[in-house]
Design an enzyme around this catalytic site. Structure first.
Site, short mmCIF file in Angstrom:
data_model
loop_
_atom_site.label_atom_id
_atom_site.label_comp_id
_atom_site.label_asym_id
_atom_site.label_seq_id
_atom_site.Cartn_x
_atom_site.Cartn_y
_atom_site.Cartn_z
N GLU A 58 7.07 -22.24 -2.32
CA GLU A 58 6.23 -23.19 -1.76
C GLU A 58 6.87 -24.22 -0.79
O GLU A 58 6.47 -24.64 0.34
CB GLU A 58 5.74 -24.32 -2.83
CG GLU A 58 4.75 -23.48 -3.88
CD GLU A 58 4.26 -24.21 -5.01
OE1 GLU A 58 4.90 -24.59 -5.65
OE2 GLU A 58 2.94 -24.36 -4.96
N GLU A 99 4.52 -18.47 -11.71
CA GLU A 99 3.67 -19.27 -12.41
C GLU A 99 2.52 -18.51 -13.32
O GLU A 99 2.13 -18.98 -14.37
CB GLU A 99 2.75 -20.21 -11.44
CG GLU A 99 3.65 -21.30 -10.66
CD GLU A 99 4.39 -20.58 -9.54
OE1 GLU A 99 4.51 -19.69 -9.32
OE2 GLU A 99 4.86 -21.57 -8.55
N LEU A 108 11.99 -26.08 -14.63
CA LEU A 108 11.10 -25.76 -15.96
C LEU A 108 11.35 -26.83 -17.01
O LEU A 108 10.52 -26.99 -17.99
CB LEU A 108 11.04 -24.24 -16.52
CG LEU A 108 10.54 -23.42 -15.53
CD1 LEU A 108 11.01 -21.90 -15.78
CD2 LEU A 108 8.93 -23.72 -15.27
N LEU A 161 10.43 -24.76 -9.47
CA LEU A 161 10.32 -25.90 -10.28
C LEU A 161 11.40 -25.83 -11.55
O LEU A 161 11.33 -24.77 -12.26
CB LEU A 161 8.79 -26.02 -10.96
CG LEU A 161 8.68 -27.14 -12.35
CD1 LEU A 161 8.55 -28.46 -11.30
CD2 LEU A 161 7.37 -26.82 -12.90
N GLY A 170 1.74 -25.81 -7.67
CA GLY A 170 1.44 -27.11 -7.56
C GLY A 170 1.89 -27.80 -6.36
O GLY A 170 1.76 -28.86 -6.24
N ARG A 221 4.26 -17.88 -16.57
CA ARG A 221 4.42 -18.88 -17.29
C ARG A 221 3.38 -19.73 -17.91
O ARG A 221 3.40 -20.62 -18.53
CB ARG A 221 5.58 -19.70 -16.28
CG ARG A 221 6.61 -18.88 -15.91
CD ARG A 221 7.83 -19.45 -16.48
NE ARG A 221 9.00 -18.76 -15.51
CZ ARG A 221 9.57 -17.69 -16.00
NH1 ARG A 221 9.02 -17.22 -17.01
NH2 ARG A 221 10.55 -17.13 -15.30
N ALA A 272 15.10 -21.24 -7.32
CA ALA A 272 14.42 -20.92 -8.51
C ALA A 272 13.10 -21.44 -8.67
O ALA A 272 12.63 -21.24 -9.62
CB ALA A 272 15.19 -20.90 -9.72
N GLY A 328 8.07 -22.69 -6.75
CA GLY A 328 8.04 -23.82 -5.98
C GLY A 328 9.25 -23.59 -5.06
O GLY A 328 9.10 -24.09 -3.86
#
Ligand code: 1HE
Length: 266
Positions: free
Chosen positions: A120, A140, A74, A72, A148, A143, A70, A117
């Site tokens: 990523e 992202e 959060l 990062l 990153g 949000r 899922a 992420g």
């Protein structure tokens, strides 16, 4: 300014590793949080991929539960300052470097959410196998944040800047088949068959000579990033090094002596 919270000297957490001879299966093991990547998990990945057991020649990376990842966590983002955010992103870059440019080829087996992420992380692997349940997103954008964990480089390379911009600006998602067609995965398989496929591919890759895998993981992406003049030179140097290796000589001799398999299509 605080550095990211997890202690880098601690053992691995939130990942579970299974060894099958030369193949290691690394499971993201935080299914209750949909394998969301908190600092502890990210640093555990960095630590494991930086010093894998010697017997391992290839890795399968997968996620426990209904989703691959899922993205990062959060809950860790809320109180971060601008400077902490910059450092945090750099800490992900460092953590994923030994996955993409470490010693071992990595096959990611994807299912369910591969988002933010999570995408990523998947993009740092060398091969991606997507089960039919897979869906990709970069939430992202909605949000109010930016990627990153390396997506600007790795995901844009896989699918192009225009598609990545669309995913982030409009929240567009891709399913497994569409994702395969645009380059997010190299393989799409029925749900439940991803791990077997991933292990099979990892075993095949582990049979390559170490120099071939080195050339593919370390040289090819750098060549693709360079200008043509430097690229052709690097290719020639890598070709010479690979050909000169005993492993290559043995394989070529085996073919000429009709001991090696021919190329076949299905
Ligand atoms: C989480 C997270 C998370 C789930 N951080 N806790 N990523 C996102 O924006 C994706 C956010 N997650 C979702 O959209 C959904 O959770 C899923 C589609 C992935 C899965 O849905 P579902 O219905 O199976 O699970 P759930 O009920 O939403 O979540 C189960 C629990 O996991 C719940 O916690 P609980 O304590 O209430 O049980 C969720 O809060 C928790 N959870 N996802 C924290 N991401 C380096 S920059 C990278 C930037 C990003 O990655 S941004 C994208 C973040």
């Amino acid at each position: 300014m605080r550095a990211p919270k997890a202690d880098r000297s601690a053992g691995v957490a939130n990942i579970h590793v299974e060894l099958q001879d030369t193949v290691a299966i690394v499971h993201l093991a935080r299914p209750a949080k949909r394998n969301a990547l908190n600092d502890e998990t990210v640093f555990s990945l960095e630590r494991w991929f930086s010093a894998p057991p010697e017997q391992v020649k290839a890795v399968v990376l997968t996620g426990q539960g209904e989703h691959f990842c899922a993205g990062l966590d959060l809950s860790e983002l809320q109180n971060r300052s601008v400077a902490e955010g910059v450092l945090h992103s750099r800490s992900w870059h460092r953590a994923f470097e030994p996955i993409e440019f470490g010693a071992l080829p990595v096959v990611a087996v994807l299912h369910g959410a591969v988002v933010g992420g999570g995408l990523e992380l998947a993009a740092a692997a060398h091969i991606r196998v997507a089960e039919a349940s897979t869906f990709y997103a970069l939430p992202e954008g909605s949000r109010g944040i930016f990627v990153g964990g390396g997506a600007s480089v790795r995901v844009s390379r896989l699918i192009g800047v225009a598609r990545m911009m669309d995913m982030m600006m409009t929240g567009r998602t891709y399913g497994a088949d569409e994702g395969g067609a645009i380059g997010l995965s190299q393989y799409v398989v029925p749900s439940g068959e991803g791990l077997d496929k991933g292990i099979k591919l990892a075993r095949q890759i582990a049979e390559n000579t170490p120099l071939t895998n080195f050339a593919l993981m370390q040289a090819l992406p750098r060549i693709a990033d360079s200008g043509p003049a430097a690229g052709y030179l690097l290719e020639a140097l890598m070709a010479g090094v690979a050909q000169g290796d005993a492993g290559a000589k043995e394989r070529l001799t085996a073919f000429l002596e009709k001991r090696a398999s021919k190329v076949t299509h299905r």
